[in-house]
Design a protein around this motif. Structure first.
Motif, PDB file in Angstrom:
ATOM      1  N   ASP A  82      -9.949   0.736  -2.410  1.00 31.02           N
ATOM      2  CA  ASP A  82      -9.479   2.102  -2.162  1.00 31.02           C
ATOM      3  C   ASP A  82      -9.742   2.568  -0.733  1.00 31.02           C
ATOM      4  N   PRO A  83      -9.224   1.832   0.263  1.00 31.27           N
ATOM      5  CA  PRO A  83      -9.436   2.233   1.659  1.00 31.27           C
ATOM      6  C   PRO A  83      -8.513   3.386   2.058  1.00 31.27           C
ATOM      7  N   ALA A  84      -8.856   4.031   3.158  1.00 31.66           N
ATOM      8  CA  ALA A  84      -8.005   5.098   3.685  1.00 31.66           C
ATOM      9  C   ALA A  84      -6.897   4.545   4.563  1.00 31.66           C
ATOM     10  N   MET A  85      -7.082   3.311   5.045  1.00 36.05           N
ATOM     11  CA  MET A  85      -6.139   2.714   5.986  1.00 36.05           C
ATOM     12  C   MET A  85      -6.237   1.201   5.912  1.00 36.05           C
ATOM     13  N   VAL A  86      -5.119   0.525   6.204  1.00 35.95           N
ATOM     14  CA  VAL A  86      -5.101  -0.933   6.332  1.00 35.95           C
ATOM     15  C   VAL A  86      -4.642  -1.252   7.750  1.00 35.95           C
ATOM     16  N   VAL A  87      -5.501  -1.933   8.505  1.00 34.95           N
ATOM     17  CA  VAL A  87      -5.196  -2.283   9.888  1.00 34.95           C
ATOM     18  C   VAL A  87      -4.866  -3.774   9.950  1.00 34.95           C
ATOM     19  N   ILE A  88      -3.704  -4.093  10.519  1.00 30.58           N
ATOM     20  CA  ILE A  88      -3.266  -5.485  10.625  1.00 30.58           C
ATOM     21  C   ILE A  88      -3.370  -5.942  12.077  1.00 30.58           C
ATOM     22  N   GLY A  89      -4.144  -7.017  12.302  1.00 28.99           N
ATOM     23  CA  GLY A  89      -4.285  -7.588  13.628  1.00 28.99           C
ATOM     24  C   GLY A  89      -3.715  -8.989  13.684  1.00 28.99           C
ATOM     25  N   GLY A  90      -3.917  -9.657  14.806  1.00 28.78           N
ATOM     26  CA  GLY A  90      -3.298 -10.962  15.021  1.00 28.78           C
ATOM     27  C   GLY A  90      -2.028 -10.783  15.832  1.00 28.78           C
ATOM     28  N   GLY A  91      -1.589 -11.852  16.479  1.00 28.52           N
ATOM     29  CA  GLY A  91      -0.430 -11.768  17.363  1.00 28.52           C
ATOM     30  C   GLY A  91       0.822 -11.236  16.696  1.00 28.52           C
ATOM     31  N   ILE A  92       1.016 -11.556  15.418  1.00 25.87           N
ATOM     32  CA  ILE A  92       2.234 -11.146  14.722  1.00 25.87           C
ATOM     33  C   ILE A  92       2.295  -9.636  14.506  1.00 25.87           C
TER      34      ILE A  92
END
Length: 301
Positions: A232-242
């Motif tokens: 139950d996070p407030a945000m999902v952060v996506i990293g990596g070159g893509i």
């Protein structure tokens, strides 16, 4: 001033940061083959910085299972660092306080220091690259788990391939290299090494590229949704070159929303937004220093 060190399988990046996280200098060199060469080369750069600046401490980001005391149970592809206490080794050589962090954790916690997750207390961070790593941030702190292995999202099973269970993992279905590129090359008989080629082909109407990407986005969204319903996070952060690819982000967000709409228990719930990481190649350096500063603040209290 602080020194941040990001040790990767192919290169080592070192940065000089001030109290506010501004990068004042940055160096990059290929990762040597032996432990002694790796440590000696890092120490040399730190020593050079010490002749010009007052260095308060050193933060190190390294792949693998990193124990709280700096012992490396594993170190990803850097086999020569397995089984050493890199915190103790570097502290002896530099005479400076050293803090060590897992690379995915470092990249993730960097986003709290002026990045996408600034002022967010609970968030999920995924780094999508060769494989999939990341971390859970709970009450503004990295959740490490009982054995320092929390955040190994790539090991999750997304289905049940009884012939080879490894093929059911999030790594082999939803990572950029061993997921998307592997599957596309297997089906096409080619040896594409850049995911942007697949996105370009899909845009040009190639059916194979479109179908492979559709499944890739859905599988990645499935893994994110699985963690989101538990954490139950407030945000999902996506990293990596893509993550810098706008088409990737748009299609992932659509697949994520589609799964929620198909799930009768979730369809009316508010779910965390998926956003791209702000820091890219410098994330490991910045996160290593931010994690270091958090540790120093705790010790001062």
């Amino acid at each position: 001033m602080y020194v941040g060190v990001d040790i990767g399988g192919s290169s080592i990046k070192i940065g000089l940061l001030d109290e506010d996280g501004a990068m004042k200098d940055k160096k990059n060199f290929p990762t040597p083959k032996t432990k002694e060469e790796i440590l000696d080369d890092i120490v040399q750069i730190i020593s050079d910085y010490k002749t010009k600046y007052v260095i308060k401490a050193v933060g190190i980001s390294v792949p693998g299972v990193v124990e709280e005391d700096g012992y490396l149970t594993t170190a990803g592809a850097i086999k020569c660092l397995y089984g050493i206490n890199i915190k103790e080794e570097m502290a002896k050589r530099t005479g400076i306080f050293v803090h060590v962090e897992n690379d995915a954790n470092a990249a993730s916690i960097a986003e709290k220091w002026g990045g996408a997750a600034q002022d967010v207390a609970h968030y999920l961070s995924l780094v999508v690259g060769t494989g999939i790593g990341g971390c859970l941030v709970v009450n503004n702190e990295i959740y490490r788990g009982a054995h320092a292995r929390a955040g190994e999202f790539g090991w999750m099973l997304l289905d049940d391939n009884q012939d080879d269970l490894n093929l059911s993992t999030m790594n082999l279905q939803a990572a950029t290299i061993i997921g998307l590129l592997r599957i596309y090359n297997l089906k096409s008989g080619e040896k594409i090494d850049d995911a942007r080629v697949i996105y370009d082909r899909a845009e040009d109407g190639e059916y194979l590229a479109q179908t492979v990407l559709a499944k890739f986005h859905r599988k990645l969204a499935q893994g994110i949704l699985n963690v989101a319903v538990v954490f139950d996070p407030a945000m999902v952060v996506i990293g990596g070159g893509i993550s810098a690819n706008k088409t990737f982000l748009k299609e992932l967000q659509m697949a994520y929303k589609q799964l929620q709409n198909e799930h009768s228990a979730l369809v009316d719930m508010d779910f965390p937004e998926i956003v791209p990481a702000k820091f890219e190649n410098e994330a490991g350096i910045i996160g290593a220093v931010y994690s270091l500063k958090i540790t120093l603040n705790k010790e001062e209290k």
